[in-house]
Motif scaffolding. Structure first.
Motif, PDB file in Angstrom:
ATOM      1  N   GLN A 115      17.514  33.338  -1.025  1.00  0.00           N
ATOM      2  CA  GLN A 115      16.437  34.305  -0.306  1.00  0.00           C
ATOM      3  C   GLN A 115      15.210  33.534  -0.349  1.00  0.00           C
ATOM      4  OE1 GLN A 115      18.026  36.308   1.632  1.00  0.00           O
ATOM      5  NE2 GLN A 115      19.977  36.180   0.648  1.00  0.00           N
ATOM      6  N   GLU A 116      14.350  33.906   0.231  1.00  0.00           N
ATOM      7  CA  GLU A 116      12.880  33.476   0.482  1.00  0.00           C
ATOM      8  C   GLU A 116      12.434  33.836  -0.765  1.00  0.00           C
ATOM      9  OE1 GLU A 116       8.932  33.019   3.155  1.00  0.00           O
ATOM     10  OE2 GLU A 116      10.888  33.865   3.976  1.00  0.00           O
ATOM     11  N   GLN A 117      12.625  35.032  -1.315  1.00  0.00           N
ATOM     12  CA  GLN A 117      11.578  35.573  -2.372  1.00  0.00           C
ATOM     13  C   GLN A 117      12.089  34.743  -3.950  1.00  0.00           C
ATOM     14  OE1 GLN A 117      13.686  37.409  -0.378  1.00  0.00           O
ATOM     15  NE2 GLN A 117      15.143  38.774  -1.598  1.00  0.00           N
ATOM     16  N   ASP A 118      13.331  34.093  -3.772  1.00  0.00           N
ATOM     17  CA  ASP A 118      13.759  33.153  -5.038  1.00  0.00           C
ATOM     18  C   ASP A 118      13.140  31.838  -5.184  1.00  0.00           C
ATOM     19  OD1 ASP A 118      15.964  35.123  -5.475  1.00  0.00           O
ATOM     20  OD2 ASP A 118      17.113  34.352  -3.828  1.00  0.00           O
ATOM     21  N   LEU A 119      12.243  31.476  -3.815  1.00  0.00           N
ATOM     22  CA  LEU A 119      11.373  30.366  -3.843  1.00  0.00           C
ATOM     23  C   LEU A 119      10.318  30.179  -4.743  1.00  0.00           C
ATOM     24  CD1 LEU A 119      11.615  29.405  -0.187  1.00  0.00           C
ATOM     25  CD2 LEU A 119      13.335  28.542  -1.924  1.00  0.00           C
ATOM     26  N   HIS A 120      10.073  29.242  -5.649  1.00  0.00           N
ATOM     27  CA  HIS A 120       9.050  29.182  -6.653  1.00  0.00           C
ATOM     28  C   HIS A 120       8.637  27.672  -6.686  1.00  0.00           C
ATOM     29  CE1 HIS A 120      11.803  28.095  -9.655  1.00  0.00           C
ATOM     30  NE2 HIS A 120      12.627  29.142  -9.246  1.00  0.00           N
ATOM     31  N   ALA A 121       7.779  27.238  -7.332  1.00  0.00           N
ATOM     32  CA  ALA A 121       7.099  26.010  -7.758  1.00  0.00           C
ATOM     33  C   ALA A 121       8.404  25.045  -8.438  1.00  0.00           C
ATOM     34  CB  ALA A 121       5.786  25.807  -8.488  1.00  0.00           C
ATOM     35  N   ASP A 122       8.951  25.336  -9.172  1.00  0.00           N
ATOM     36  CA  ASP A 122       9.974  24.482  -9.645  1.00  0.00           C
ATOM     37  C   ASP A 122      11.319  24.862  -9.101  1.00  0.00           C
ATOM     38  OD1 ASP A 122       8.151  23.861 -11.556  1.00  0.00           O
ATOM     39  OD2 ASP A 122       8.576  25.451 -12.803  1.00  0.00           O
ATOM     40  N   GLU A 142       0.693  -1.111  -0.111  1.00  0.00           N
ATOM     41  CA  GLU A 142       0.124  -0.107  -0.044  1.00  0.00           C
ATOM     42  C   GLU A 142       1.032   1.461  -0.069  1.00  0.00           C
ATOM     43  OE1 GLU A 142      -4.001  -1.504   2.430  1.00  0.00           O
ATOM     44  OE2 GLU A 142      -2.074  -1.121   3.601  1.00  0.00           O
ATOM     45  N   GLN A 143       2.117   1.354   0.771  1.00  0.00           N
ATOM     46  CA  GLN A 143       2.893   2.216   0.667  1.00  0.00           C
ATOM     47  C   GLN A 143       3.464   2.539  -0.831  1.00  0.00           C
ATOM     48  OE1 GLN A 143       6.177   1.464   3.667  1.00  0.00           O
ATOM     49  NE2 GLN A 143       4.725   2.078   5.541  1.00  0.00           N
ATOM     50  N   GLN A 144       3.942   1.772  -1.309  1.00  0.00           N
ATOM     51  CA  GLN A 144       4.406   1.705  -2.875  1.00  0.00           C
ATOM     52  C   GLN A 144       3.417   2.457  -3.619  1.00  0.00           C
ATOM     53  OE1 GLN A 144       7.747   1.200  -3.632  1.00  0.00           O
ATOM     54  NE2 GLN A 144       7.081   1.841  -5.495  1.00  0.00           N
ATOM     55  N   ALA A 145       2.185   1.640  -3.350  1.00  0.00           N
ATOM     56  CA  ALA A 145       0.960   2.193  -4.379  1.00  0.00           C
ATOM     57  C   ALA A 145       0.581   3.800  -4.092  1.00  0.00           C
ATOM     58  CB  ALA A 145      -0.250   1.477  -4.193  1.00  0.00           C
ATOM     59  N   LYS A 146       1.381   4.405  -3.136  1.00  0.00           N
ATOM     60  CA  LYS A 146       1.092   5.724  -2.928  1.00  0.00           C
ATOM     61  C   LYS A 146       2.115   6.638  -3.498  1.00  0.00           C
ATOM     62  CE  LYS A 146      -2.821   5.769   0.045  1.00  0.00           C
ATOM     63  NZ  LYS A 146      -3.916   6.464  -0.125  1.00  0.00           N
ATOM     64  N   LEU A 147       2.996   6.043  -4.157  1.00  0.00           N
ATOM     65  CA  LEU A 147       4.191   6.648  -4.344  1.00  0.00           C
ATOM     66  C   LEU A 147       4.053   6.794  -6.019  1.00  0.00           C
ATOM     67  CD1 LEU A 147       7.124   5.138  -2.476  1.00  0.00           C
ATOM     68  CD2 LEU A 147       5.709   7.069  -1.930  1.00  0.00           C
ATOM     69  N   PRO A 148       4.731   7.708  -6.767  1.00  0.00           N
ATOM     70  CA  PRO A 148       5.520   9.013  -6.179  1.00  0.00           C
ATOM     71  C   PRO A 148       4.671   9.817  -5.565  1.00  0.00           C
ATOM     72  CG  PRO A 148       5.150   9.235  -8.575  1.00  0.00           C
ATOM     73  CD  PRO A 148       4.463   7.924  -8.438  1.00  0.00           C
ATOM     74  N   MET A 149       5.572  10.635  -4.656  1.00  0.00           N
ATOM     75  CA  MET A 149       4.856  11.642  -3.608  1.00  0.00           C
ATOM     76  C   MET A 149       6.110  12.702  -3.599  1.00  0.00           C
ATOM     77  SD  MET A 149       4.199  13.747  -0.812  1.00  0.00           S
ATOM     78  CE  MET A 149       5.050  12.719   0.397  1.00  0.00           C
ATOM     79  N   SER A 150       5.835  14.006  -4.010  1.00  0.00           N
ATOM     80  CA  SER A 150       6.695  14.897  -3.862  1.00  0.00           C
ATOM     81  C   SER A 150       6.186  16.290  -3.268  1.00  0.00           C
ATOM     82  CB  SER A 150       7.355  15.231  -5.162  1.00  0.00           C
ATOM     83  OG  SER A 150       6.452  15.774  -6.222  1.00  0.00           O
ATOM     84  N   GLY A 151       7.000  17.032  -2.708  1.00  0.00           N
ATOM     85  CA  GLY A 151       6.608  18.611  -2.328  1.00  0.00           C
ATOM     86  C   GLY A 151       7.691  19.400  -1.687  1.00  0.00           C
ATOM     87  N   GLY A 152       7.207  20.276  -0.858  1.00  0.00           N
ATOM     88  CA  GLY A 152       7.953  21.283  -0.194  1.00  0.00           C
ATOM     89  C   GLY A 152       7.458  21.912   0.727  1.00  0.00           C
TER      90      GLY A 152
END
Length: 343
Positions: A58-65, A17-27
């Protein structure tokens, strides 16, 4: 800290079941550190990376990609990755939000049987400091700093040490604590401070690269893919081919541009320039012997045969072939004779 909540639920599932939930990504943003993660397969290693100095985001440099240092390289090797990117110039991963996150994170990763750590310089410090907490099995460190606690490393008189005193170096995770981790530490033994820091990593395999330096030289070595290839081997196999590593560093040192750049980077240090000059002269002799060794093993007879076959109809082409043969075997009497005859 949505990753912690997700892992807490995920851990209650069966392996399938764990494997079935993958892939998973985020930040997530953890105070002055940004973490990005990508889980693809519970049967593959989980790699932790921490960013080195010079990646001043810097924090302002962070974006989705946005990808922290080492994140994309790990993805290309098809390993699971949790990458930490410090924000600001003098950040030493001492923020309480980060430490709390790591303390909560480690027990939630039991599904991953192999845990790796990879870091350069400041990032190497973080890998070493959190290795026991994260239960790392193998680590790869390039010229890391073991701590900025002046009572433990009074000989570290870099300007970065004074700047780092704004943080607590007496509390938890302020010094190396490898736990059961094994692996490699790579550094320049002629760099006094790096050498002394490296001595504190007694349980790791020490790989020394003369002229590698710290900081300025690292950028140059990166141009030749030095870090990348070693890191790729480590991620794929959890070990480094020592023989290949030695060959790679030897080939790098044969490049004249290598010493030119090192001399430029060390122009203010007479001591290091003298060391580099000595090493360069030794390598010139070594390079000559290396070339002669390979010349002796090269069979130039096919070149001679083609040149003789076409010497009457195409004398210029024959001369060019013989010139190549002469470069490969400068003392061959037949080549000398035929060149003299045709010219």
């Amino acid at each position: 800290m949505k990753l912690l909540y997700w892992l807490d639920e995920w851990l209650t599932l069966s392996c399938d079941e764990q494997q079935a939930k993958l892939p998973m990504s985020g930040g997530d943003l953890l105070g002055d550190v940004y973490v990005k993660y990508d889980f693809i397969d519970i049967n593959k290693p989980l790699l932790f990376t921490f960013s080195p100095a010079g990646t001043d985001v810097q924090e302002q440099d962070l974006h989705a990609d946005f990808a922290p240092w080492g994140y994309h390289l790990a993805q290309k090797q098809n390993v699971n990755v949790i990458a930490f990117q410090h924000l600001g110039k003098s950040n030493w991963f001492r923020n309480r939000n980060l430490i709390f996150f790591l303390e909560q994170l480690s027990p939630l990763l039991t599904s991953f049987k192999t845990r790796l750590g990879y870091g350069l310089s400041r990032g190497g410090f973080a890998v070493g400091a959190f290795a026991k907490l994260l239960k790392l099995d193998q680590v790869l460190l390039f010229h890391p700093v073991s701590t900025k606690n002046k009572s433990l490393v009074p000989w570290d008189d870099r300007s970065s040490t004074d700047i780092a005193q704004q943080y607590d170096w007496e509390g938890s995770y302020a010094d190396l604590d490898l736990g059961n981790a094994q692996g490699y530490i790579i550094y320049d033994p002629t760099n006094r401070i790096d050498r002394l820091h490296a001595k504190r990593y007694k349980q790791l395999n020490h790989l020394r690269v003369f002229g590698m330096g710290h900081g300025t030289h690292a950028t140059y070595l990166n141009k030749f893919g030095f870090y990348k290839q070693v890191a790729v081997d480590f991620m794929r196999h959890q070990q480094i081919d020592i023989a290949q590593f030695r060959l790679q560093t030897k080939t790098l040192r044969f490049k004249e541009d290598y010493y030119k750049r090192l001399n430029k980077a060390n122009k203010k240090s007479a001591h290091r320039l003298e060391l580099l000059s000595t090493a360069h002269n030794i390598l010139i002799d070594e390079k000559t012997a290396h070339v002669q060794e390979h010349q002796a093993s090269i069979d130039i007879q096919p070149l001679i045969d083609v040149a003789l076959k076409h010497q009457e109809q195409h004398p210029d082409d024959a001369i060019q072939l013989l010139e190549v043969a002469k470069q490969l075997a400068p003392n061959d009497p037949l080549v000398k004779h035929k060149l003299k005859e045709l010219e």
